[in-house]
Each structure stands twice: as structure tokens, then as C-alpha cells.
Design a protein around this motif. Sequence first.
Motif: not given
Length: 474
Positions: A407-422
Motif C-alpha cells: 500500500g505504499r509507493r517506494y522509489t526504485i533507487k536500487a539497480g535492477v537487472y534481469a537474468l532470464s537465462g535462469y
Amino acid sequence: MPIPQTAYSAIEHHGAVDGVTGSCHELMIDADNSVLIDCGLFQGAEVSGAGAGANQLAIDFAVDKVRALLVTHCHIDHVGRIPYLVAAGFRGPIFCSEPTAHLLPLVLEDAMAVGISKDRHLIEPFIELINGRIVAVPYAQWRVVPLAQDAGSALQVKFNPAGHILGSAYIECDVAAGKQKQRIVFSGDLGGPFTPLLPAPKSPYRADVLVLESTYGDRLHENRKQRQARLQALIGRCLQNSGVILIPAFSIGRTQELLYELEDIIHRHKTEAVAKGLLWQDMEIIVDSPLASRFTEVYKQLKPYWDAEAKARVRAGRHPLAFEQLTTVNNHHDHLAAVSYLQKTAKPCIVIAAGGMCAGGRIVNYLKALIEDQRTDILLVGYQAAGTPGRDIQQFGPKHGYVELDGRRYTIKAGVYALSGYSAHADKNSLLRFVKGMRKKPDEIRLIHGDDTAKKALQQALAELFPEIRVLIP
């Protein structure tokens, strides 16, 4: 969603039609007998064919003629509605592979505690009931499914390794209804050829109808060597921030595969630096999920079902799922303490926590504490369904957008990476190989368990390779 057919057998799809969750398919043997293949929860914004919302739990189809439930594997989107199926009046046996028979009660016990009640007086009798209903079927053996007396029809089923998670299976159904005989194959979720711990799936000899998943029907995965190298490189890159790496993962399957791969990376690079002042052999890996810990113990007990490579590592004295850098967090008090400690210190480490789409589980507390810290990195290693926080993080994280958690908005300051191969799902080429490997090709393929773009891309590819096969999207 009924699919019009002029005669039995027929198939009705009750889930995983307009998306990738809520798998539930009914094979109609004759007018008085049917079986279900899976009965899973809907997740995120996905809906059933009847227009049911993501939180739909009640069974919205008649079960009086359902004689048995066939379980392909025990991910929650394939088995999570079994308690509601029983409540709706289903009284039949539950057929599954032998490893799934070990895992399914644990999954349902957790699903009951999370979604229905934590009251042990309610949970324990239900799990006892389920244990009494389970029929464990060895791989590659035909088993007769009992139908109503004097039905004049017959059904045999065979479970074959699907390479998705331990115990996963695609199911061959031999139906004899009157003078008509058909072999219908339900793929369940298929794994790729290089899934850690598990042998690759082998195609069935034949099918008249193939019901095929299409989760990654429009994408290709990296091969195992490439994805392990990318995992290693991404960990090194993320730890340059001297922060925490968060990996949302399903408690069963993905967590064990990641541990297996991380053990191998550490084994090969022990004394090398993963970041300034930190050697691979000194990097802590935290698994924060009581359920994942229980599943990992069962995985270790079921070593006979591991692939040859994993068995060779054990013979060499290695412990792929229980190495010294691994810390497990079980009770809730320790979980909250770990979240608080990492929020204060941002100690460089890897945290693997449930759930895989960030829609619930302990990963949510880590995200709330750390997603607005620039030192944090998030590695997404599986499919993120539409409407889940995981999909929002994947889509908006690189733009530093926001995600709503509790129910709360969080700003995404973390790095985000996708590893679809897994992903534990087969990619487009692996799905095509599954069909190519069949000596007698099906007359009809039905594509389920995928987004529209994935299904359409796979439909086109199958039509080009096999113009004689009717490829339908229900």
C-alpha cells in the motif's frame, strides 16, 4: 473456457489461458467422467477464462464428474487452489510423480498458512487428508485412473520428467472413449536443456493433441555457461556498490538452482576477489525462507533424481546445496533482525528470499527496507507476471520509477537487472525441439500458459515448421 468439439475426449481450460498463472485444465473423457490437470492460483493481474480476478479462489466449475487430479509439479500457480477444490467437493485421488509426492504436502501446508489460516488444528487434518489422497507414480510407467463404474471409457496416464523443478512432469493421457482412442499430452511447465540439478526433458514418442506451455515462446535464453558467467559478472558489478544484492526467488526450484550455481562459482574462484576487500570464499549468501530450507532438505534427500553432473559433484565430496558460505534464516524474529541489520549496514552479501514475483513472502520486507538505497541491487531471475510488483520493478526500475508494496509507493533507487537465462521455463527453441523430437507429430497443438505475444510468436514458429499441424490459441 470450453473449446467446442464434436465428440469426446474434449478439453476445457479453467486457467493459464490469458496469462501464465492459475493452471487448470479439464480433460473430458466422456459425458460422466473427467480429470483435472493442475489446479493453481492466479497471480498478479491475470484472469481466468471466466473473467475471474487475480484473487479468485473459489472453484467456478462443476467438480461432480472430476474423478482425479493429475499434478504436473508443485509450484503454487499449479497447485495453490487444491484446498478450494477439496472444499468444492472433489473427492478423488491426486496422481503425481514420486518426488512431487514428497514436496506437495509442504507446498499446500504453506499455502494454507499464508492464504487461509495459521490454525494448526485446521491445517494438519487437511494435510493428512491430502497425504491419504496422493498416488505417487514412478516416472515412465503407465497407471490406470479409475473412472465411474460402467463408464465404457478408460484412461491411462504416464508421468515423464519435464526438467522444470524436481518432480516436474509432462503427462501422457491415453483415452479410450467408445471406439475413439486418443493420446493427449499436457506439457505442464517444461525446463530447458541445461537446468541445474535436473536432466533435460525428452520428447514423448507421439501425441494426437499436445497442450503446450508458451511462457517464453517469443524469447531465447543464454546457454548455461553464458548465464553462469553473467551471474558471476553481475554479482561482481553489484558488489562494487558495497551493498546488498536481493534475489527474489521461488522457494522450490529456483532457490536450489541458484545455490547450485553459486556453489560452483565459489568453488572455482575461492581465493579471487569478487569486490575490493572481499574474496568469493568470504561472501555470505543468505537464504531467508523457511519453506525454501525445507524444500532444500527434501532436494538433498532426493539425490537419485538429480542429473549426472550433480551426482558427480557429490561423489567428489562437494555439497552443492549446503556449502559453508550459506546462512539460512528460519524464524520470523531472525528475519526481522536480518532486514534491520542490512538496512543499517548495507553489508555486501547476497539475499535469496521468497517470493519470486515480489507479490508476497519475506522478499517484500527486504525490498521495503533497501529498494530506496542506491547501494542495493536487485537481480530478477524468473518470469514476472503482469500486475505483480516484480513486473513493476523490472519495467520501471531502470527509469527509477516506483513500485507499490503493502500500500505504499517506494522509489526504485536500487539497480535492477534481469537474468532470464535462469528461468526454469524452456525458451522458444527448446519448446520447438520438444515438438520436433516427437516421432509421431500431433494433429493439434494448443498453446497455453503465456502472454499473448509469446503465444502468437510460438504459434507462428510452429506453423512455419509444421504446416500440417493445427496450432490453436484457446
